[in-house]
Design a protein around this motif. Structure first.
Motif, PDB file in Angstrom:
ATOM      1  N   LEU B   7       0.811  -1.220   0.000  1.00  0.00           N
ATOM      2  CA  LEU B   7       0.000   0.000   0.000  1.00  0.00           C
ATOM      3  C   LEU B   7       0.847   1.273   0.000  1.00  0.00           C
ATOM      4  CD1 LEU B   7      -2.781   1.537   0.512  1.00  0.00           C
ATOM      5  CD2 LEU B   7      -2.299   1.262   2.914  1.00  0.00           C
ATOM      6  N   ASP B   8       0.575   2.107  -1.022  1.00  0.00           N
ATOM      7  CA  ASP B   8       1.125   3.466  -1.066  1.00  0.00           C
ATOM      8  C   ASP B   8      -0.062   4.410  -1.076  1.00  0.00           C
ATOM      9  OD1 ASP B   8       3.696   2.605  -1.252  1.00  0.00           O
ATOM     10  OD2 ASP B   8       4.035   3.275  -3.323  1.00  0.00           O
ATOM     11  N   PHE B   9       0.068   5.542  -0.390  1.00  0.00           N
ATOM     12  CA  PHE B   9      -0.989   6.543  -0.489  1.00  0.00           C
ATOM     13  C   PHE B   9      -0.367   7.915  -0.646  1.00  0.00           C
ATOM     14  CE2 PHE B   9      -3.957   9.670   1.369  1.00  0.00           C
ATOM     15  CZ  PHE B   9      -5.016   9.484   0.480  1.00  0.00           C
ATOM     16  N   LYS B  10      -0.797   8.546  -1.729  1.00  0.00           N
ATOM     17  CA  LYS B  10      -0.257   9.862  -2.077  1.00  0.00           C
ATOM     18  C   LYS B  10      -1.336  10.912  -1.882  1.00  0.00           C
ATOM     19  CE  LYS B  10       3.163  10.237  -5.665  1.00  0.00           C
ATOM     20  NZ  LYS B  10       3.411  10.208  -7.084  1.00  0.00           N
ATOM     21  N   TYR B  11      -0.969  12.052  -1.288  1.00  0.00           N
ATOM     22  CA  TYR B  11      -1.918  13.162  -1.168  1.00  0.00           C
ATOM     23  C   TYR B  11      -1.210  14.431  -1.601  1.00  0.00           C
ATOM     24  CZ  TYR B  11      -5.312  16.416   0.797  1.00  0.00           C
ATOM     25  OH  TYR B  11      -6.234  17.424   0.954  1.00  0.00           O
ATOM     26  N   GLU B  12      -1.743  15.031  -2.660  1.00  0.00           N
ATOM     27  CA  GLU B  12      -1.137  16.241  -3.244  1.00  0.00           C
ATOM     28  C   GLU B  12       0.368  16.057  -3.462  1.00  0.00           C
ATOM     29  OE1 GLU B  12      -2.312  19.474  -0.730  1.00  0.00           O
ATOM     30  OE2 GLU B  12      -4.318  19.580  -1.591  1.00  0.00           O
ATOM     31  N   ILE B  16       2.241   9.752   1.658  1.00  0.00           N
ATOM     32  CA  ILE B  16       1.927   9.706   3.088  1.00  0.00           C
ATOM     33  C   ILE B  16       2.197   8.312   3.659  1.00  0.00           C
ATOM     34  CG2 ILE B  16       0.116  10.154   4.816  1.00  0.00           C
ATOM     35  CD1 ILE B  16       0.507  12.659   3.185  1.00  0.00           C
ATOM     36  N   LEU B  17       1.804   7.275   2.900  1.00  0.00           N
ATOM     37  CA  LEU B  17       2.063   5.891   3.330  1.00  0.00           C
ATOM     38  C   LEU B  17       2.954   5.200   2.302  1.00  0.00           C
ATOM     39  CD1 LEU B  17      -1.524   4.814   4.478  1.00  0.00           C
ATOM     40  CD2 LEU B  17       0.371   5.486   5.950  1.00  0.00           C
ATOM     41  N   LEU B 206       4.379   2.903  13.519  1.00  0.00           N
ATOM     42  CA  LEU B 206       4.510   3.667  12.276  1.00  0.00           C
ATOM     43  C   LEU B 206       5.426   4.862  12.487  1.00  0.00           C
ATOM     44  CD1 LEU B 206       1.000   4.158  10.619  1.00  0.00           C
ATOM     45  CD2 LEU B 206       2.919   2.974   9.639  1.00  0.00           C
ATOM     46  N   ASN B 207       6.247   5.134  11.513  1.00  0.00           N
ATOM     47  CA  ASN B 207       7.074   6.332  11.561  1.00  0.00           C
ATOM     48  C   ASN B 207       7.189   6.893  10.147  1.00  0.00           C
ATOM     49  OD1 ASN B 207       8.848   8.301  12.581  1.00  0.00           O
ATOM     50  ND2 ASN B 207      10.623   7.064  12.019  1.00  0.00           N
ATOM     51  N   LYS B 208       6.775   8.129   9.985  1.00  0.00           N
ATOM     52  CA  LYS B 208       6.816   8.831   8.688  1.00  0.00           C
ATOM     53  C   LYS B 208       6.226   7.976   7.561  1.00  0.00           C
ATOM     54  CE  LYS B 208      10.772  11.569  10.059  1.00  0.00           C
ATOM     55  NZ  LYS B 208      12.223  11.627  10.062  1.00  0.00           N
ATOM     56  N   GLY B 209       5.089   7.355   7.837  1.00  0.00           N
ATOM     57  CA  GLY B 209       4.366   6.595   6.810  1.00  0.00           C
ATOM     58  C   GLY B 209       4.892   5.209   6.529  1.00  0.00           C
TER      59      GLY B 209
END
Lengths: 242, 232
Positions: B7-12, B16-17, B206-209
């Motif tokens: 899982l990767d999650f990108k915001y703008e 993030i993940l 978790l640390n920095k995604g």
């Protein structure tokens, strides 16, 4: 000041007004407000106010809560009065009637929100607006928007109060107009955050635009028809005959 | 079983993940800890299909979150951090019924289920109360009731005790443990307080995604916690 606002806060009481069908209550509020708008004499206003007083008593609504709802509008009333005094002194009685009208509008609306739960209000508005389906407007969305506005009015005042206290605690000043932005900017930010959280909460509980079933079923009963007829007779008498 | 794969999650344009891989069993109690901004809430929002992966996938009992959000949300309940923002209706019992209306249950069934869940959580006396007039602890219980009444198989608790005093904090933590041990519900507890994880079987840090630790709580050491920016 904000903490004492009670607008939009339903309180459970065993009264005939609480038991009335919400559709009847919404239509009655519209009818009574229109009647108040059309009236133009102290005589009619006195009779009308006595009728509203009777409704308040029947609904077992707390008088002090109603007064608290009026308090934030005090400056608007004062402004109207000052405008009449300075610019139209010979029509001062008109100004007083306008203020009286406003007070009645607020009281009538407060009785509705004090005696009707949001779910019932949503269901009623949804049903009343159902004909809009012909022009492709979803009545549930409109009803929910109105209901959420009412639900979050007290929360909004609470946030405003907290921000105000935080400012004052750090020796801030909110007396000058330029300081108002110190109150409103964080408030707007908080409102957007709440709206985002709320939409997540609704989605997580599987919110759908089309609702099939209802927790509270609303059904018109004999006393709904009876009270609506009484109301119509009263409005007819006060507008036409009186 | 909940499964998160690559899982990767990108915001703008910001990632993030980053490459999250995780498995959570049917009635497992997993705690996700990390400092503020580490991506904990973003991660758990994927489990309720509130967010969808930019890359990789999330499946709940083999249901892909991108394909069937409705069924995913039926299986995974979500109790948010601030109960103030998650109560939709003004009256307690009506708010609890909100999810049931969306599921299309019959009115009589709804009434029975709402009554039962209020009895289970000991909040029957709040049924007709206005949500604006009850305490933060009571609001959190109402929010929990609104989720539990939908009979999910997993529940996410996103920092549920942040706004509560010690007494209410203990109470909600006891309820969460009971739901896991007695009702066999899968629990995902998000927190930044290490003490809250004492009942969890598995801890994810978790640390920095990124996941920097995933395993039994006993194997969690000071070095990992310091790396995650958490108080030891």
């Amino acid at each position: 000041m904000f903490r004492k606002m009670t607008f939009g806060q339903y309180t459970y009481k065993n009264s005939i007004i609480h038991k009335l069908d919400p559709r009847i209550k919404i239509i009655s509020v519209a009818a009574l407000s229109s009647a108040a708008f059309l009236m133009n004499s102290y005589y009619k206003f006195t009779i009308f106010s006595l009728f509203i007083l009777l409704v308040i008593m029947l609904s077992k609504t707390n008088f002090s809560a109603l007064i608290r709802n009026l308090r934030p509008f005090f400056f608007i009333f004062l402004f109207i009065l000052i405008m009449y005094i300075f610019f139209s002194r010979n029509e001062l009685d008109k100004g007083l009637l306008t203020i009286w009208k406003f007070i009645l509008f607020i009281i009538i609306a407060s009785i509705l929100t004090f005696t009707t739960t949001i779910t019932n209000m949503v269901t009623a508005i949804e049903k009343l607006l159902r004909p809009l389906k012909i022009i492709n407007i979803n009545s549930k969305t409109i009803a929910l928007l109105i209901a959420l506005t009412i639900r979050f009015v007290p929360a909004l005042f609470l946030y405003a109060d907290r921000i105000k206290d935080a400012r004052l605690a750090r020796l801030g000043n909110l007396k000058k107009p330029k300081h108002i932005k110190l109150l409103f900017l964080p408030l707007i930010e908080r409102v957007f955050k709440s709206a985002s959280n709320l939409s997540d909460a609704m989605l997580s509980r599987n919110y759908r635009e089309k609702r099939i079933t209802y927790f509270n079923i609303i059904k018109l009963k004999y006393y709904d028809y009876a009270s609506f007829i009484i109301l119509l007779i009263f409005i007819f008498l006060i507008l036409i005959i009186a | 079983m909940i499964e998160i794969k690559n899982l990767d999650f990108k915001y703008e344009d910001e990632l993030i993940l980053k490459n999250i891989n995780l498995k959570m069993g049917n009635s497992a109690y997993t705690a996700i800890i990390g400092a503020n901004g580490s991506g904990k809430t973003t991660l758990v929002k994927h489990l309720n299909a509130l967010l969808l992966p930019t890359k990789g996938f999330v499946t709940i009992d083999s249901i892909d979150s991108r394909k069937n959000q409705f069924d995913v949300r039926k299986k995974v309940g979500f109790v948010f951090q601030n109960p103030e923002d998650q109560l939709i209706h003004s009256i307690v019992e009506e708010d609890i019924a909100f999810g049931l209306e969306n599921l299309g249950l019959k009115t009589e069934d709804m009434k029975i289920k709402v009554k039962k869940i209020m009895e289970d959580l000991g909040i029957t006396y709040l049924a007709k109360k206005n949500v604006n007039m009850i305490s933060a602890g009571q609001k959190q219980l109402v929010a929990l009731a609104g989720v539990l009444v939908m009979k999910p198989q997993y529940i996410i608790f996103d920092e549920p005790a942040t706004t509560l005093d010690n007494k209410n904090r203990d109470n909600i933590m006891k309820i969460i443990t009971r739901l896991n041990k007695k009702n066999k519900l899968g629990i995902i507890l998000v927190t930044n307080v290490l003490d809250d994880t004492k009942y969890a079987e598995n801890v994810v840090v978790l640390n920095k995604g990124k996941i920097i630790f995933n395993g039994e709580k006993s194997k969690l050491n000071k070095k990992i916690l310091e790396r995650a920016g958490l108080d030891v």
